[in-house]
Design an enzyme around this catalytic site. Structure first.
Site, PDB file in Angstrom:
ATOM      1  N   ASN A  42       0.819  -1.222   0.000  1.00  0.00           N
ATOM      2  CA  ASN A  42       0.000   0.000   0.000  1.00  0.00           C
ATOM      3  C   ASN A  42       0.845   1.261   0.000  1.00  0.00           C
ATOM      4  OD1 ASN A  42       0.999  -0.008   2.562  1.00  0.00           O
ATOM      5  ND2 ASN A  42      -0.984   0.200   3.601  1.00  0.00           N
ATOM      6  N   ASP A  43       2.161   1.137  -0.267  1.00  0.00           N
ATOM      7  CA  ASP A  43       3.129   2.230  -0.409  1.00  0.00           C
ATOM      8  C   ASP A  43       3.589   2.805   0.926  1.00  0.00           C
ATOM      9  OD1 ASP A  43       4.729   3.646  -2.282  1.00  0.00           O
ATOM     10  OD2 ASP A  43       3.522   5.435  -1.991  1.00  0.00           O
ATOM     11  N   HIS A 135      18.699  27.777   5.965  1.00  0.00           N
ATOM     12  CA  HIS A 135      18.409  28.827   4.985  1.00  0.00           C
ATOM     13  C   HIS A 135      18.169  30.176   5.648  1.00  0.00           C
ATOM     14  CE1 HIS A 135      16.986  30.621   1.264  1.00  0.00           C
ATOM     15  NE2 HIS A 135      15.867  30.986   1.875  1.00  0.00           N
ATOM     16  N   LYS A 197      17.638  41.342  -5.151  1.00  0.00           N
ATOM     17  CA  LYS A 197      16.874  40.287  -5.815  1.00  0.00           C
ATOM     18  C   LYS A 197      15.390  40.352  -5.481  1.00  0.00           C
ATOM     19  CE  LYS A 197      17.081  35.941  -4.371  1.00  0.00           C
ATOM     20  NZ  LYS A 197      17.608  34.573  -4.108  1.00  0.00           N
ATOM     21  N   ASP A 223      26.245  31.192  -1.952  1.00  0.00           N
ATOM     22  CA  ASP A 223      24.842  30.991  -1.590  1.00  0.00           C
ATOM     23  C   ASP A 223      24.758  29.785  -0.669  1.00  0.00           C
ATOM     24  OD1 ASP A 223      22.182  31.580  -1.500  1.00  0.00           O
ATOM     25  OD2 ASP A 223      21.810  31.340  -3.639  1.00  0.00           O
TER      26      ASP A 223
END
Length: 331
Positions: A42-43, A135, A197, A223
């Site tokens: 059923n995943d 981040h 940006k 980044d």
């Protein structure tokens, strides 16, 4: 970084980046304990830890990288299994915390995935999180458990110190990442610049100005993460418009999703792309330089296990990791 011989810890890894876990284990001098990840018809996923971890200091290594939801569920199941096996302490080692980008309410009725995933980890049974270059710094505050937040700036700076940096400038693609770019610039004794940006979509950004002098200089664009490469290509193109004569690109998390590799290698202005190994590197990426941060994670795990300060790993790299002085006469 020196090797360690650490007793009393157990290290497991999900399927996201077992090679990184093996590097950490090699530096710690401990074997990586096996895990069986299976999928029902059923995943639904199931995780089974195949080593005894009763009362052990357990570390589960799993960056949240595509397919992110699969890897997140694996991590939660492994944490739950460790809790059920009476682990003494469970640390989720998440080199790349993908949901850190979902960190603010910038639209009506929008979810805050960064906080939700932090709550899920705590509910599953995590006692501590070890991660790198979130981040946004406010994501640290989403967690109700202790977080050790590592930085790759020292490793990246060491890479660039090996070359002649005459007439170079460190550039941030946006003002939000300017602090990290400034710290790298200080480590390399270079000036810093940043792009102005506007993000129009997940892979569409516009940079309409460069703050700082880049005329006739070579740029080191820094980044925290490169996914589709849209922001990087935009800043590289603007740097050319402002007279920059060459660009090296560096990031901590090199996801390189979609056609990012083709886009980055297709730019004549980019001479080099540098990334750490918080996530696996693409199999075919000519010109990619991969820097290992496994030693930093091994050092942090060793210090966490021994109850020592993790901040000392980054003395002189980032003021945020400095420890306050002890007032005279306190002890």
């Amino acid at each position: 970084m020196k090797g360690y011989l650490v007793k009393g810890i157990t290290v497991f890894s999900g399927s996201a980046h077992p090679g990184f876990a093996d590097e950490i284990c090699a530096k710690l001098g401990v074997p990586r304990s096996p895990v069986a990840i299976s999928r029902f018809s059923n995943d639904c996923l199931q995780a089974q830890l195949l080593a005894n971890c009763r009362q052990s200091d357990v570390y589960i290594v799993q960056p949240l990288m595509p397919p992110t939801q699969e890897h997140l569920m694996e991590l939660l199941l492994m944490v739950d299994a460790a809790r059920g096996a009476s682990a003494g302490q469970i640390t989720a080692v998440i080199p790349h915390y993908a949901y850190a980008r979902s960190d603010k309410k910038d639209a009506s009725r929008i979810s805050l995935g960064g906080r939700l995933v932090a709550d899920l980890l705590s509910t599953a049974g995590v006692h501590r999180v070890l991660t790198m270059n979130l981040h946004a710094p406010q994501v640290h505050g989403f967690f109700s458990v202790p977080v050790d937040h590592l930085t790759a700036l020292g490793v990246i700076a060491d890479h660039y110190r090996k070359r002649d940096l005459t007439n170079h400038v460190v550039v941030s693609p946006d003002l939000g990442n300017a602090k990290q770019a400034t710290l790298l610039a200080r480590l390399l004794n270079l000036p810093v610049a940043a792009g102005s940006k506007q993000r129009l979509g997940d892979d569409k950004v516009v940079i309409d100005n460069i703050v700082g002098d880049v005329q006739g200089k070579k740029a080191i664009v820094l980044d925290d993460e490169i996914a589709t490469g849209g922001s990087i290509l935009e800043i590289v193109n603007r740097l050319q418009d402002f007279g920059c004569v060459g660009t090296s690109v560096a990031c901590t998390h090199g996801l390189f999703t979609g056609n990012a590799v083709e886009r980055l290698t297709g730019s004549d202005a980019i001479s080099e792309v540098v990334a750490t190994n918080t996530v696996p590197a693409p199999e075919k990426f000519p010109g990619l330089t991969v820097l290992s941060v496994a030693g930093l994670f091994a050092g942090a795990i060793d210090r966490i296990h021994r109850g020592k300060s993790v901040a000392k790993l980054f003395k002189g790299v980032d003021p945020a990791y400095s420890e306050p002085p002890v007032p005279e006469g306190l002890f």
